[in-house]
Write a protein that holds these residues in place. Structure first.
Motif, PDB file in Angstrom:
ATOM      1  N   THR A 108       0.783  -1.196  -0.200  1.00 55.34           N
ATOM      2  CA  THR A 108       0.106   0.014   0.173  1.00 55.34           C
ATOM      3  C   THR A 108       0.744   1.080  -0.081  1.00 55.34           C
ATOM      4  N   HIS A 109       2.044   1.169   0.260  1.00 54.86           N
ATOM      5  CA  HIS A 109       2.898   2.402   0.431  1.00 54.86           C
ATOM      6  C   HIS A 109       3.725   2.610  -0.786  1.00 54.86           C
ATOM      7  N   ARG A 110       3.908   1.857  -1.940  1.00 54.69           N
ATOM      8  CA  ARG A 110       4.626   1.925  -3.032  1.00 54.69           C
ATOM      9  C   ARG A 110       4.092   3.203  -3.982  1.00 54.69           C
ATOM     10  N   GLU A 111       2.898   3.158  -3.964  1.00 55.59           N
ATOM     11  CA  GLU A 111       2.213   4.247  -5.100  1.00 55.59           C
ATOM     12  C   GLU A 111       0.770   4.134  -4.632  1.00 55.59           C
ATOM     13  N   GLY A 112      -0.070   5.293  -5.680  1.00 55.38           N
ATOM     14  CA  GLY A 112      -1.379   5.210  -5.607  1.00 55.38           C
ATOM     15  C   GLY A 112      -2.082   5.843  -4.469  1.00 55.38           C
ATOM     16  N   SER A 139     -10.163   3.730  -7.463  1.00 53.61           N
ATOM     17  CA  SER A 139     -10.509   3.012  -8.762  1.00 53.61           C
ATOM     18  C   SER A 139      -9.598   3.182  -9.644  1.00 53.61           C
ATOM     19  N   ASP A 140      -9.055   4.419  -9.958  1.00 55.31           N
ATOM     20  CA  ASP A 140      -7.886   4.490 -10.920  1.00 55.31           C
ATOM     21  C   ASP A 140      -6.761   3.526 -10.695  1.00 55.31           C
ATOM     22  N   PHE A 141      -6.142   3.791  -9.547  1.00 51.84           N
ATOM     23  CA  PHE A 141      -5.158   2.607  -9.067  1.00 51.84           C
ATOM     24  C   PHE A 141      -5.445   1.255  -9.365  1.00 51.84           C
TER      25      PHE A 141
END
Length: 150
Positions: A108-112, A139-141
């Protein structure tokens, strides 16, 4: 529509026992994939960009101070999920249930959405934040993840 407690109760009934952190992260991934697949929320409760990843405060209030949770520890109705909601959660449990709480948190920490919410809040590493994750970003992620996986 199910609540976050209903989804948590369902997850614990199918895959428990587990740490409270792992339960939070599985609820987040189930929410995200369901939002992408079904174009609707899995539950109405929101996630916030806490220091250790996305957290649903409504669920956290039910397990605060507990490390490990098992079936029956979260008051919720596991039968409240409709067929599509159950299917979304089941797919997440099958694909991500093998990961540890730490591994799920790292994902969950990488991106988004969590990263974007932390940036909006101006939150530094390990600093508290109550900034909400936005459904559009979630939603986009998750749609992008599905495209990469597909």
């Amino acid at each position: 529509m199910a609540t976050v407690q209903d989804v948590a109760a369902y997850i614990l009934a199918k895959a428990g026992p587990m740490t409270a952190t792992k339960l939070q992260k599985l609820c987040y991934f189930a929410y995200g994939y369901h939002l992408a697949w079904e174009e609707r929320q899995l539950f109405p409760e929101r996630f916030e960009a806490w220091a250790n990843g996305p957290v649903a405060p409504a669920l956290h209030a039910k397990h605060r101070g507990r490390f490990e949770l098992q079936r029956g520890d979260i008051e919720g109705d596991a039968t409240a999920l409709d067929d599509d909601e159950r299917e979304s959660v089941d797919v997440v449990l099958e694909s991500l249930g093998v990961f540890s709480a730490h591994e799920l948190s790292t994902m969950t920490h990488r991106e988004g959405p969590w990263v974007h919410a932390r940036e909006r809040a101006g939150a530094q590493h390990l600093e508290r934040s109550t900034e909400e994750l936005l459904d559009l970003e979630i939603s986009d992620f998750f749609n992008a993840l599905i495209d990469r996986e597909g």
